[in-house]
Design an enzyme around this catalytic site. Structure first.
Site, PDB file in Angstrom:
ATOM      1  CE  LYS A 214      18.690 -32.672   6.243  1.00  0.00           C
ATOM      2  NZ  LYS A 214      19.725 -32.784   5.229  1.00  0.00           N
ATOM      3  CD  GLU A 220      20.644 -18.305  13.041  1.00  0.00           C
ATOM      4  OE1 GLU A 220      20.471 -19.486  13.427  1.00  0.00           O
ATOM      5  OE2 GLU A 220      21.643 -17.929  12.415  1.00  0.00           O
ATOM      6  N   GLY A 269      19.851 -29.183   2.913  1.00  0.00           N
ATOM      7  CA  GLY A 269      19.082 -27.952   3.167  1.00  0.00           C
ATOM      8  C   GLY A 269      18.931 -27.084   1.928  1.00  0.00           C
ATOM      9  NE  ARG A 270      24.909 -26.697  -0.112  1.00  0.00           N
ATOM     10  CZ  ARG A 270      25.308 -27.358   0.963  1.00  0.00           C
ATOM     11  NH1 ARG A 270      24.714 -27.159   2.126  1.00  0.00           N
ATOM     12  NH2 ARG A 270      26.296 -28.235   0.893  1.00  0.00           N
ATOM     13  CD  GLU A 356      25.133 -23.848   3.592  1.00  0.00           C
ATOM     14  OE1 GLU A 356      25.122 -22.895   4.396  1.00  0.00           O
ATOM     15  OE2 GLU A 356      24.164 -24.600   3.444  1.00  0.00           O
ATOM     16  CG  HIS A 387      20.407   2.534 -13.113  1.00  0.00           C
ATOM     17  ND1 HIS A 387      20.604   3.651 -13.886  1.00  0.00           N
ATOM     18  CD2 HIS A 387      19.570   1.729 -13.810  1.00  0.00           C
ATOM     19  CE1 HIS A 387      19.891   3.539 -15.002  1.00  0.00           C
ATOM     20  NE2 HIS A 387      19.266   2.379 -14.988  1.00  0.00           N
ATOM     21  CE  LYS A 503      24.775 -23.552  12.182  1.00  0.00           C
ATOM     22  NZ  LYS A 503      24.182 -24.814  11.756  1.00  0.00           N
TER      23      LYS A 503
HETATM   24  O1  F6P Z   1      23.659 -22.388   7.442  1.00  0.00           O
HETATM   25  C1  F6P Z   1      23.757 -23.708   7.777  1.00  0.00           C
HETATM   26  C2  F6P Z   1      22.490 -24.487   7.545  1.00  0.00           C
HETATM   27  O2  F6P Z   1      22.684 -25.738   8.104  1.00  0.00           O
HETATM   28  C3  F6P Z   1      22.091 -24.601   6.080  1.00  0.00           C
HETATM   29  O3  F6P Z   1      22.770 -25.575   5.399  1.00  0.00           O
HETATM   30  C4  F6P Z   1      20.642 -24.864   6.216  1.00  0.00           C
HETATM   31  O4  F6P Z   1      19.979 -24.663   5.007  1.00  0.00           O
HETATM   32  C5  F6P Z   1      20.254 -23.874   7.280  1.00  0.00           C
HETATM   33  O5  F6P Z   1      21.360 -23.891   8.165  1.00  0.00           O
HETATM   34  C6  F6P Z   1      18.981 -24.145   8.013  1.00  0.00           C
HETATM   35  O6  F6P Z   1      18.993 -25.384   8.644  1.00  0.00           O
HETATM   36  P1  F6P Z   1      17.671 -26.038   9.225  1.00  0.00           P
HETATM   37  O7  F6P Z   1      16.741 -26.286   8.088  1.00  0.00           O
HETATM   38  O8  F6P Z   1      18.119 -27.294   9.889  1.00  0.00           O
HETATM   39  O9  F6P Z   1      17.069 -25.072  10.197  1.00  0.00           O
END
Ligand code: F6P
Length: 545
Positions: A214, A220, A269-270, A356, A387, A503
């Protein structure tokens, strides 16, 4: 008139008092005294059946919970969401993921959206969908190829959190619907193992990488995206596309924005699996028609959620039962137990959606909460979980309400149904049926180690089969359930400031590592002794002596 805080509502106190009565009642007693309990505490719809008669509630509880929902103005909060009001107040954003599966604007009616920008953006949903449709058809038909004219056979979706978990749940659920010869892999973790293991056997000339972010800033994802770019090396235009809200960052990364599929800041995002975040990789993997059916299933659930009265509204009932368990019974952990290998990643997606969204310590107005919010959710597909952790659920000292999910038909019919043997699916479903009763009713024994106290609550959700439509409606069920709890508690379920501090501290360590890489100096200035020792050991490459 101002709305009373959750725990100051008059119905809150009534429910609190009544919960003391029900705490002393056993489910065996409740069932024995009421032959119509199963019928009364269940919901029938054409696509799913919810039985919550094994929850430690009765009709009076449900009436009181309905009153609580009214007092907390649940109806007008849902209305505020579907009309695009900026209910994510801390980020000054609307929350309109329902519009993603309503391209015709039947439920989220454009004329009702006050903000002109949001209204115009909601109108763009259709355009993005038709871009996904044409693009996915070109790839699947082989009209659009990789470099050297090789057809695309592998989709690698790079993204994390909401840009990964929902799409992965859907993809895993729908493997039997995959296009012939098409692979879809997800690279989420920045641990190089994820990238290497997901890509090492792929021919890059047959691979399309989708960078899903987003913000296009998530550390990452950008690290994995850069590694992917180095891997692909040339003909980026044929092998790279992006899903994002940040066109200028996509462009700066080197992806032509013609190869970008957009969404909007009113999609959290979620809550984004039904935007291009999920629908692009899924359309490539399953074909556009199947991806569209996911949206249809989610839209069916949206309509059910927006239009059904309290006592037949599955996401609202699910959420209010959670509130009953968390705030009145004191059960703060929930197990999500799909008796389906395909739905096996729904618990992981639900963890993000619930934890979240609702892991919040202040109300929308910034004042501290003085009641429990959020819940710990975990789960594994049945029967694997049996199990593993079911021992604690059956006999442990904490009570963990469970959600069982089962399907009438299997995705892969295996085995024979005869007088002598059951099919795989029948065997699976023996467990779905047995576990809920074992938890609810228990079994007396003089041997304390073999005694099952029972009275452990659960709900059972039964669907006909796992297909794109039902996978989509389960996605929307999960989203609405979390949002309803946030509305009732009065917190903001749509921001996530809690992820920021880690972060920032991570960026500080990145700076120290860059300095070490450049100069060989281990800089521990300002670090506490514990962190200093850990960083030193890591950079020196040996455990502390
Ligand atoms: O973990 C934090 C967060 O901002 C989530 O809310 C989001 O889904 C994820 O990181 C990934 O964010 P992006 O889509 O901006 O890479």
């Amino acid at each position: 008139m101002p709305v009373a805080r959750f725990n100051q509502a008059s119905s809150f106190h009534q429910i609190k008092a009544y919960s003391q009565t029900l705490k002393g009642k056993h489910l065996s007693e409740m069932f024995a005294g009421d032959p119509k309990r199963g019928q009364a505490l269940s919901v029938r719809t054409p696509h799913l059946f919810l039985d919550y008669s094994r929850q430690r509630v009765d009709l009076k509880t449900m009436q009181m919970l309905e009153k609580l929902a009214d007092e907390r103005k649940l109806g007008s909060r849902i209305k505020a969401m579907t009309t695009g009001q900026k209910i994510n107040e801390t980020e000054d954003r609307a929350v309109l993921h329902l519009a993603l599966r309503d391209p015709e604007g039947k439920l989220v009616i454009p004329a009702q959206i006050e903000d002109a920008v949001v209204r115009a953006e909601a109108g763009e949903v259709k355009e993005v969908l038709s871009h996904i449709e044409s693009f996915s058809k070109e790839i699947i038909s082989g009209k659009r190829t990789g470099k050297n004219g090789k057809p695309i056979k592998n989709i690698v979706a790079v993204g994390i959190g909401g840009s990964y978990l929902g799409p992965e749940y859907l993809a895993n659920s729908l493997r039997p619907f995959a296009q012939d010869g098409m692979n879809l892999r997800f690279v989420a973790n920045v641990d190089g193992a994820d990238f290497v293991e997901k890509t090492q056997d792929l021919d890059l000339e047959e691979t399309l990488v989708i960078i899903v972010s987003k913000t296009f800033t998530t550390a990452e994802t950008m690290k994995n995206a850069t590694t992917a770019k180095e891997w692909i090396k040339t003909a980026i235009d044929r092998h790279f596309v992006a899903v994002s809200t940040a066109a200028e960052k996509v462009d700066a990364f080197g992806i032509n924005t013609e190869n970008m599929f957009g969404f909007w800041n009113w999609v959290g995002g979620r809550y984004s699996a039904s935007s291009a975040v999920g629908i692009l990789p899924l359309a490539l993997y399953l074909g556009f028609d199947n991806a569209k059916k996911i949206l249809d299933g989610a839209h069916w659930m949206d309509k059910h959620f927006v239009e059904s009265p309290f006592m037949s509204n599955i996401p609202i009932l699910s959420a209010m039962l959670d509130i009953w368990n968390i705030n009145f019974m004191g059960f703060k952990t929930r197990a999500l137990l799909p008796y389906s290998q395909g739905v096996g990643r729904l618990p992981a997606h639900t963890q993000q959606v619930e934890m979240e969204s609702n892991g919040k310590r202040v109300l929308m107005d910034g004042t501290p909460v003085d009641f429990d919010t959020g819940e710990v959710v975990f789960g594994e597909p049945g029967t694997n979980g049996q199990h593993s952790f079911y021992q604690l659920i059956h006999q442990g000292t904490q009570i963990i309400p469970c959600d069982f999910i089962g399907f009438i038909n299997p995705q892969y019919p295996l085995g024979k149904a005869t007088a002598k043997e059951v099919t795989h699916h029948q065997e699976l479903m023996t467990n779905f049926l047995a576990q809920a009763d074992a938890l609810a009713f228990g079994k007396k024994s003089d041997n304390p180690h073999k005694h099952f106290p029972g009275n452990r609550p659960s709900s059972s959700l039964l669907l006909k089969q796992l297909d794109p439509f039902t996978a989509g409606l389960l996605l929307a069920w999960t989203e609405h359930r979390a949002a309803v709890k946030g509305f009732i508690w009065g917190i903001n379920s749509f921001d996530q400031y809690g992820v920021e501090l880690g972060k920032i501290l991570g960026a500080d360590h990145r700076g120290r590592m860059l300095q070490f890489n450049d100069t060989g100096v281990i800089n521990v200035d300002g670090l506490n002794p514990s962190t200093a020792a850990l960083l030193t050991a890591f950079l020196k490459g040996g455990l502390p002596k």
